[in-house]
Enzyme design. Structure first.
Site, PDB file in Angstrom:
ATOM      1  N   GLY A   7      32.810  22.686  42.260  1.00 26.19           N
ATOM      2  CA  GLY A   7      32.036  22.225  43.401  1.00 26.19           C
ATOM      3  C   GLY A   7      31.544  23.434  44.165  1.00 26.19           C
ATOM      4  CB  VAL A  12      38.801  20.723  39.520  1.00 19.73           C
ATOM      5  CG1 VAL A  12      40.032  19.898  39.166  1.00 19.73           C
ATOM      6  CG2 VAL A  12      38.251  20.295  40.870  1.00 19.73           C
ATOM      7  CG  ASP A 131      30.412  13.251  49.355  1.00 21.54           C
ATOM      8  OD1 ASP A 131      29.233  12.858  49.228  1.00 21.54           O
ATOM      9  OD2 ASP A 131      30.808  14.344  48.916  1.00 21.54           O
TER      10      ASP A 131
HETATM   11  N1  ADE Z   1      37.486  16.761  37.874  1.00 20.82           N
HETATM   12  C1  ADE Z   1      37.668  16.898  39.178  1.00 20.82           C
HETATM   13  N2  ADE Z   1      38.881  16.423  39.542  1.00 20.82           N
HETATM   14  C2  ADE Z   1      39.483  15.983  38.414  1.00 20.82           C
HETATM   15  C3  ADE Z   1      40.728  15.361  38.136  1.00 20.82           C
HETATM   16  N3  ADE Z   1      41.605  15.117  39.085  1.00 20.82           N
HETATM   17  N4  ADE Z   1      40.991  15.026  36.869  1.00 20.82           N
HETATM   18  C4  ADE Z   1      40.076  15.261  35.916  1.00 20.82           C
HETATM   19  N5  ADE Z   1      38.888  15.826  36.103  1.00 20.82           N
HETATM   20  C5  ADE Z   1      38.589  16.187  37.360  1.00 20.82           C
END
Ligand code: ADE
Length: 409
Positions: A7, A12, A131
């Site tokens: 993001g 992540v 959001d």
């Molecule tokens: N992309 C962003 N957050 C995620 C999550 N918790 N599990 C898998 N893909 C993701």
């Protein structure tokens, strides 16, 4: 392990604990526009919201830290904040819509029930998400919906700061008026539902100048639905959506009324049928990513030295030109279609051309909309993919861009 998503202010990563259990770790990046204190507040807001929520369709917070340290390649230490989250193995709704096509209405209903139950829980606890969008909707291994990203969530009853993503914002949010988060969430949920069953957005922005939403502003619902008359959608769906996106939030259905609506109470697939459909979609998604030479970010690959950044797959391209005459632009698009031997259908009423381009064995179906920027005389050509292969869509778009560019620039 590998990167699951990127993001603006976070990344992540897939991580594993000592027992091999998988989690998603959301690592916050530093935002140069915010002070350290503001950054801490935003982070702790997300933590506090998630700590208070426990629902099968809301992504769970497992752990968090504000004082982690990472080692930079040069040996120096970097201070980090992170959230450890439940891992949603099947990935984002956005990718499924972009690459595997529309959902039958009954399947869309199945997921909409899950989304509404997630919202109902949040709202009952006093939280508003603010959001909602397909990028924030994930699926676990059993293809259950998990609403994620609580960075904009609030307990305020009335908000006055514009939060969200334009395509999903209610008109009162875009207009910078005070708004109720519950009403804004329901509005965004209707836009998501529309995208699920049609693969394209109902309007660009919910404002008076928007080519499509202007019909809602004027109460010209027949005209609004005429634009989407090529879609295979039920009368009940039309009725529900119409009643969820009115300009005045007081005219919109409440969550209780949505739940009582005939479309909401229509037939449902079984979880086994959902799984069968999703397994097919997953195969398509993996093949598309492989063909593009990209790793599927939701599969584990510890050896890969540098994980590919999660790139959003566009279903839409926009190109601006200093041209005032929309008719001329429509004619140019038509001429280009003739030149390239592409089937076209020019709308009599709207500045819009529908294209059906044959590529090898498949067909790309797309719309070219001529839009006007309200603040100046610029026009823009908007190419929206309806169906077909994304790489073929990109190649057709590039041909049009080059042809139209020569005419207008
Ligand atoms: N992309 C962003 N957050 C995620 C999550 N918790 N599990 C898998 N893909 C993701």
């Amino acid at each position: 392990l590998n990167t699951l998503g990127c993001g603006a202010f976070s990344k992540v990563k897939l991580v594993k604990d000592g027992e091999g259990n998988k989690f998603a770790m959301k690592i916050m990046k530093s935002d140069s526009k915010k002070s350290k204190e503001q950054e801490d507040n935003v982070f702790m807001n997300e933590v506090e919201v998630m700590k208070d929520l426990d629902h099968p369709h809301l992504l769970k917070l497992i752990d968090y830290s504000t004082k982690a340290e990472a080692l930079r390649p040069d040996g120096t230490k970097l201070k980090l904040k992170y959230l450890t989250l439940e891992y949603a193995e099947a990935g984002e709704l956005f990718d499924y819509i972009a690459e595997t096509g529309v959902f039958p209405e009954s399947h869309a209903r199945y997921f909409y029930h899950q989304l509404i139950s997630a919202l109902e829980h949040m709202h009952a606890k006093g939280f508003k998400h603010r959001d909602l969008k397909p990028e924030n909707i994930l699926f676990d291994k059993d293809f259950n919906l998990k609403l994620a990203d609580f960075g904009f969530a609030t307990t305020e009853d009335i908000s006055d700061s514009r939060k969200g993503t334009y395509g999903y914002m209610a008109p009162e949010v875009i207009a910078n008026n005070a708004y109720r988060g519950e009403e804004a969430d329901l509005f965004a949920s209707a836009v998501i539902l529309f995208i699920l069953v049609t693969q394209h957005p109902p309007f660009i922005r919910a404002e008076e100048d928007d080519r499509y939403y202007s019909k809602v502003f004027k109460g010209q619902w027949n005209k609004f639905w005429d634009v989407h008359s090529d879609m295979d959608i039920s009368e009940n769906f039309i009725d529900l959506f119409t009643k969820m996106v009115s300009v005045d939030p007081k005219d919109r259905l409440t969550l209780e009324q949505v739940k009582a609506h005939p479309w909401f109470n229509g037939t449902l697939p079984t979880p086994e049928e959902i799984k069968e459909d999703f397994l097919k979609r997953q195969k398509v998604l993996k093949n598309v990513l492989k063909r593009k030479g990209k790793e599927n970010e939701n599969t584990e690959n510890a050896q890969k030295p540098k994980p590919a950044k999660k790139k959003k797959i566009p279903m839409k391209y926009t190109k601006f030109y200093e041209v005032e005459d929309a008719d001329l632009m429509v004619d140019t698009v038509v001429k280009c279609a003739q030149h390239l031997g592409i089937k076209y259908d020019k709308s009599k009423e709207y500045f819009r051309v529908e294209l059906k381009a044959q590529k090898d064995k498949s067909e790309v179906h797309m719309l070219v909309n001529i839009l006007k920027k309200p603040e100046n005389n610029m026009r823009c050509l908007e190419f929206v993919k309806i169906s077909g292969d994304l790489a073929d869509f990109e190649s057709v778009f590039k041909k049009f861009r080059s042809y139209c560019g020569r005419k207008f620039e």
